[in-house]
Design a protein around this motif. Structure first.
Motif, PDB file in Angstrom:
ATOM      1  N   TYR A 154      40.525  41.838  31.529  1.00 31.80           N
ATOM      2  CA  TYR A 154      39.676  42.282  32.638  1.00 31.80           C
ATOM      3  C   TYR A 154      39.680  41.325  33.831  1.00 31.80           C
ATOM      4  O   TYR A 154      39.000  41.571  34.817  1.00 31.80           O
ATOM      5  N   VAL A 155      40.405  40.216  33.706  1.00 29.86           N
ATOM      6  CA  VAL A 155      40.400  39.257  34.814  1.00 29.86           C
ATOM      7  C   VAL A 155      41.802  38.940  35.328  1.00 29.86           C
ATOM      8  O   VAL A 155      42.007  37.946  36.020  1.00 29.86           O
ATOM      9  N   THR A 156      42.767  39.777  35.007  1.00 29.01           N
ATOM     10  CA  THR A 156      44.115  39.532  35.519  1.00 29.01           C
ATOM     11  C   THR A 156      44.148  39.874  37.011  1.00 29.01           C
ATOM     12  O   THR A 156      43.312  40.630  37.508  1.00 29.01           O
ATOM     13  N   LEU A 157      45.119  39.299  37.708  1.00 31.76           N
ATOM     14  CA  LEU A 157      45.094  39.343  39.175  1.00 31.76           C
ATOM     15  C   LEU A 157      46.218  40.164  39.815  1.00 31.76           C
ATOM     16  O   LEU A 157      46.761  39.764  40.844  1.00 31.76           O
ATOM     17  N   GLU A 158      46.508  41.337  39.256  1.00 29.36           N
ATOM     18  CA  GLU A 158      47.503  42.206  39.889  1.00 29.36           C
ATOM     19  C   GLU A 158      47.119  42.500  41.345  1.00 29.36           C
ATOM     20  O   GLU A 158      47.982  42.746  42.177  1.00 29.36           O
ATOM     21  N   ALA A 159      45.841  42.485  41.611  1.00 34.22           N
ATOM     22  CA  ALA A 159      45.363  42.813  42.963  1.00 34.22           C
ATOM     23  C   ALA A 159      46.075  41.983  44.029  1.00 34.22           C
ATOM     24  O   ALA A 159      46.350  42.473  45.125  1.00 34.22           O
ATOM     25  N   LEU A 160      46.387  40.727  43.691  1.00 29.97           N
ATOM     26  CA  LEU A 160      46.986  39.847  44.701  1.00 29.97           C
ATOM     27  C   LEU A 160      48.375  40.302  45.138  1.00 29.97           C
ATOM     28  O   LEU A 160      48.848  39.918  46.204  1.00 29.97           O
ATOM     29  N   ASN A 161      49.021  41.125  44.319  1.00 32.06           N
ATOM     30  CA  ASN A 161      50.358  41.615  44.691  1.00 32.06           C
ATOM     31  C   ASN A 161      50.306  42.762  45.695  1.00 32.06           C
ATOM     32  O   ASN A 161      51.331  43.177  46.214  1.00 32.06           O
ATOM     33  N   THR A 162      49.124  43.288  45.906  1.00 23.00           N
ATOM     34  CA  THR A 162      48.986  44.436  46.807  1.00 23.00           C
ATOM     35  C   THR A 162      49.206  43.999  48.252  1.00 23.00           C
ATOM     36  O   THR A 162      48.604  43.021  48.698  1.00 23.00           O
ATOM     37  N   ILE A 163      50.038  44.719  48.968  1.00 19.45           N
ATOM     38  CA  ILE A 163      50.301  44.347  50.361  1.00 19.45           C
ATOM     39  C   ILE A 163      49.261  44.929  51.338  1.00 19.45           C
ATOM     40  O   ILE A 163      48.615  44.171  52.046  1.00 19.45           O
ATOM     41  N   PRO A 164      49.060  46.226  51.384  1.00 21.59           N
ATOM     42  CA  PRO A 164      48.115  46.714  52.403  1.00 21.59           C
ATOM     43  C   PRO A 164      46.671  46.372  52.059  1.00 21.59           C
ATOM     44  O   PRO A 164      46.303  46.316  50.883  1.00 21.59           O
ATOM     45  N   TYR A 165      45.884  46.142  53.082  1.00 18.29           N
ATOM     46  CA  TYR A 165      44.454  45.904  52.880  1.00 18.29           C
ATOM     47  C   TYR A 165      43.745  47.224  52.602  1.00 18.29           C
ATOM     48  O   TYR A 165      42.908  47.331  51.718  1.00 18.29           O
ATOM     49  N   THR A 166      44.106  48.224  53.395  1.00 18.18           N
ATOM     50  CA  THR A 166      43.358  49.482  53.370  1.00 18.18           C
ATOM     51  C   THR A 166      44.029  50.496  52.463  1.00 18.18           C
ATOM     52  O   THR A 166      45.254  50.659  52.498  1.00 18.18           O
ATOM     53  N   SER A 167      43.221  51.191  51.674  1.00 22.27           N
ATOM     54  CA  SER A 167      43.771  52.240  50.817  1.00 22.27           C
ATOM     55  C   SER A 167      44.124  53.453  51.660  1.00 22.27           C
ATOM     56  O   SER A 167      43.456  53.744  52.643  1.00 22.27           O
ATOM     57  N   HIS A 186      27.109  52.128  51.065  1.00 20.41           N
ATOM     58  CA  HIS A 186      26.408  51.402  49.999  1.00 20.41           C
ATOM     59  C   HIS A 186      27.157  51.634  48.681  1.00 20.41           C
ATOM     60  O   HIS A 186      27.453  50.708  47.965  1.00 20.41           O
ATOM     61  N   PHE A 187      27.457  52.870  48.360  1.00 16.69           N
ATOM     62  CA  PHE A 187      28.322  53.183  47.214  1.00 16.69           C
ATOM     63  C   PHE A 187      29.202  54.355  47.582  1.00 16.69           C
ATOM     64  O   PHE A 187      28.747  55.289  48.215  1.00 16.69           O
ATOM     65  N   GLY A 188      30.455  54.293  47.149  1.00 13.63           N
ATOM     66  CA  GLY A 188      31.346  55.396  47.455  1.00 13.63           C
ATOM     67  C   GLY A 188      32.126  55.756  46.226  1.00 13.63           C
ATOM     68  O   GLY A 188      31.629  55.637  45.111  1.00 13.63           O
ATOM     69  N   SER A 189      33.378  56.163  46.419  1.00 13.70           N
ATOM     70  CA  SER A 189      34.075  56.635  45.244  1.00 13.70           C
ATOM     71  C   SER A 189      35.194  55.715  44.766  1.00 13.70           C
ATOM     72  O   SER A 189      35.284  55.399  43.602  1.00 13.70           O
ATOM     73  N   MET A 190      36.049  55.235  45.671  1.00 13.98           N
ATOM     74  CA  MET A 190      37.242  54.549  45.188  1.00 13.98           C
ATOM     75  C   MET A 190      37.259  53.061  45.543  1.00 13.98           C
ATOM     76  O   MET A 190      37.078  52.685  46.689  1.00 13.98           O
ATOM     77  N   ASN A 191      37.526  52.232  44.545  1.00 14.85           N
ATOM     78  CA  ASN A 191      37.566  50.786  44.757  1.00 14.85           C
ATOM     79  C   ASN A 191      38.884  50.317  45.334  1.00 14.85           C
ATOM     80  O   ASN A 191      39.930  50.849  44.985  1.00 14.85           O
ATOM     81  N   GLY A 192      38.819  49.286  46.162  1.00 16.28           N
ATOM     82  CA  GLY A 192      40.031  48.543  46.464  1.00 16.28           C
ATOM     83  C   GLY A 192      40.438  47.788  45.203  1.00 16.28           C
ATOM     84  O   GLY A 192      39.662  47.664  44.258  1.00 16.28           O
ATOM     85  N   ARG A 193      41.681  47.254  45.209  1.00 16.27           N
ATOM     86  CA  ARG A 193      42.181  46.617  43.978  1.00 16.27           C
ATOM     87  C   ARG A 193      41.375  45.398  43.534  1.00 16.27           C
ATOM     88  O   ARG A 193      41.136  45.208  42.357  1.00 16.27           O
ATOM     89  N   LEU A 194      40.984  44.567  44.478  1.00 12.08           N
ATOM     90  CA  LEU A 194      40.248  43.358  44.091  1.00 12.08           C
ATOM     91  C   LEU A 194      38.834  43.711  43.620  1.00 12.08           C
ATOM     92  O   LEU A 194      38.315  43.117  42.673  1.00 12.08           O
ATOM     93  N   GLU A 195      38.258  44.692  44.290  1.00 14.54           N
ATOM     94  CA  GLU A 195      36.911  45.108  43.895  1.00 14.54           C
ATOM     95  C   GLU A 195      36.941  45.673  42.475  1.00 14.54           C
ATOM     96  O   GLU A 195      36.034  45.430  41.672  1.00 14.54           O
ATOM     97  N   ASP A 196      37.987  46.417  42.176  1.00 14.84           N
ATOM     98  CA  ASP A 196      38.087  46.988  40.839  1.00 14.84           C
ATOM     99  C   ASP A 196      38.260  45.888  39.794  1.00 14.84           C
ATOM    100  O   ASP A 196      37.451  45.739  38.885  1.00 14.84           O
TER     101      ASP A 196
END
Ligand code: C2O
Length: 465
Positions: A154-167, A186-196
């Motif tokens: 649950y703490v691996t960092l695949e998120a750092l490989n993501t290039i675009p900021y915005t989904s 305040h709350f929405g539906s889809m997380n960015g990679r780091l947030e997830d």
């Protein structure tokens, strides 16, 4: 300029945590109406006055003030990172001032908890000062944490490989690092990679107050967790070929906070891009310096929308999860897709020597309380041998209740999780149990469903190129 240090690398004689604990107690002794109190600071993130964690917190400030400053956390949004950066900076300033008022040092700064450091399992454990002694004399302790050591997946960092900021906002292959473009959210539906990941998993795995955004910031570990997320934003950026949004709807968007003098201060996202310029400025110990910006940076800034994915299979029924494993068959539905066999997804994209993109979506997830994290496996053979090789990822429900209710800011259509299973699909087809017309999806909770929690998934679908 403050330096935010790794909590596990503080010298033995260091007093950072001791002073933090004292400040927490002093802040808890202030009334909730004081912006510098512990409760007020936590309510800026979110408050649920009915929760046992908020017992005894009343009286509250007036309605108008609550509307202006409370329940402001930005989630499932491209404001997730800048909002939490501002939140942390004002909090750090207030704690530091509290420490000075208590006769402590002038240079206190918030440490970070790097649970992704794989060099020792101990780093995945909440630092001992937060768990012992386990009573109210310890300002860093809070009742009700379910786990104090995070599981490694649950703490691996695949998120750092993501290039675009915005989904991307269509169903493209793009899930950005920082989240989808939204208004105040305040709350929405889809997380960015780091947030997830790791962010949401650390919340959901520790659980207790941390499991729910409306109580999370009452746990003193919340702030070390977010300090680490804030650091990872910098780590991501410093790798080069990465950039924050340039649109003025991000750059010029403002949020309001109270500073250490309880005065209202507004900040724009563009004002927090450089940590050295946020309030009195800070840097992170051990973050590599930025790689010089490459030419043609613009092309990395916005996601490539040119290759939308198409739905190849979907189930639309409200699937209720429970304390037991839930298994569903995701069948290829010829009515709405162009391919006749899942085999087609597995053809290799020779040009980029990568498997074809396959994204498994879980949408319109609604529910109550804090359901447990669910691990997702595909086509696990009977008997469940070698289950790990069929692991597709996990889904977590941090903020589920907020995302399920319609309010001022969003329609309450629930959460949306997407797992990139491109690589896994390629492995699965060489297995003896491969069926080119369907996938067996199993969802396994990591603990029992609490009696006050429930969750239903409205739709499961598979998208591919
Ligand atoms: Cu606003 Cu970790 O949450």
């Amino acid at each position: 300029m403050r330096e935010r240090k790794n909590v596990y690398k503080l010298p033995a004689s260091d007093k950072t945590l001791e002073w933090y604990g004292k400040a927490v107690i002093a802040m808890k002794n202030k009334p909730t109406t004081d912006p510098r109190s512990w409760n007020y600071q936590a309510a800026i993130h979110g408050i649920d006055p009915g929760s046992p964690f908020w017992k005894g917190a009343a009286p509250f400030p007036g309605r108008r003030e609550q509307q202006d400053f409370w329940n402001g956390c930005q989630h499932q949004s491209w404001f997730f990172l800048p909002w939490h950066r501002m939140y942390l900076a004002f909090f750090e300033q207030i704690v530091a001032q509290t420490i000075v008022d208590l006769g402590g040092p002038a240079d206190w700064s918030l440490p970070y908890w790097d649970y992704s450091d794989t060099s020792s399992a101990k780093f995945r454990t909440i630092p001992p000062a937060f768990t012992s002694p386990a009573n109210a004399t310890n300002g860093l302790w809070i009742k009700g944490r379910v786990n104090t050591t995070i599981a490694p997946q649950y703490v691996t960092l695949e998120a750092l490989n993501t290039i675009p900021y915005t989904s991307g906002n269509g169903r493209t292959a793009v899930i950005g690092f920082g989240g989808p473009e939204t208004a105040f959210n305040h709350f929405g539906s889809m997380n960015g990679r780091l947030e997830d990941k790791p962010h949401n998993y650390v919340h959901g795995y520790i659980d207790g107050a941390m499991g729910d955004p409306n109580t999370a910031a009452l746990d003193p570990i919340f702030w070390l967790h977010h300090c680490n997320i804030d650091r990872l934003w910098q780590v991501w950026l410093n790798q080069g070929r990465r950039a924050n949004p340039v649109k003025s709807s991000w750059q010029d968007f403002k949020f309001a906070f109270n500073d250490k003098n309880a005065s209202r201060v507004e900040m724009k996202c563009s004002e927090v891009e450089d940590t050295r310029k946020v309030l009195s400025g800070y840097t992170y110990q051990g973050v590599p310096a930025a790689v010089a910006a490459l030419e043609g940076l613009e092309s990395f800034i916005e996601p490539d929308q040119s290759k939308p994915l198409e739905v190849v299979a979907a189930i639309n029924k409200n699937l209720a999860l429970s304390s037991k494993k839930t298994v569903v068959q995701l069948k290829l539905t010829p009515s709405h897709n162009k391919i006749e066999s899942l085999e087609a997804l597995n053809s290799f994209n020779e040009s980029v020597s990568e498997p074809k993109t396959a994204i498994l979506h879980f949408e319109n997830i609604k529910g109550k309380g804090v359901p447990p994290i669910h691990d997702v496996y595909i086509n696990v053979p009977k008997g469940g041998k070698n289950k790990e090789s069929y692991y597709a990822g996990s889904i977590n429900f941090f903020g589920l209740e907020g995302a399920s209710k319609a309010n001022l800011h969003h329609a309450g259509s629930g959460q949306h999780h997407a797992l990139d299973i491109s690589e896994l699909m390629n492995k699965l087809r060489s297995q003896p149990n491969w069926n080119d017309q369907e996938l067996d999806i199993s969802l396994e909770p990591i603990r029992k469903m609490g009696s006050d929690a429930s969750v239903k998934i409205g739709r499961i679908s598979l998208y591919s190129e």
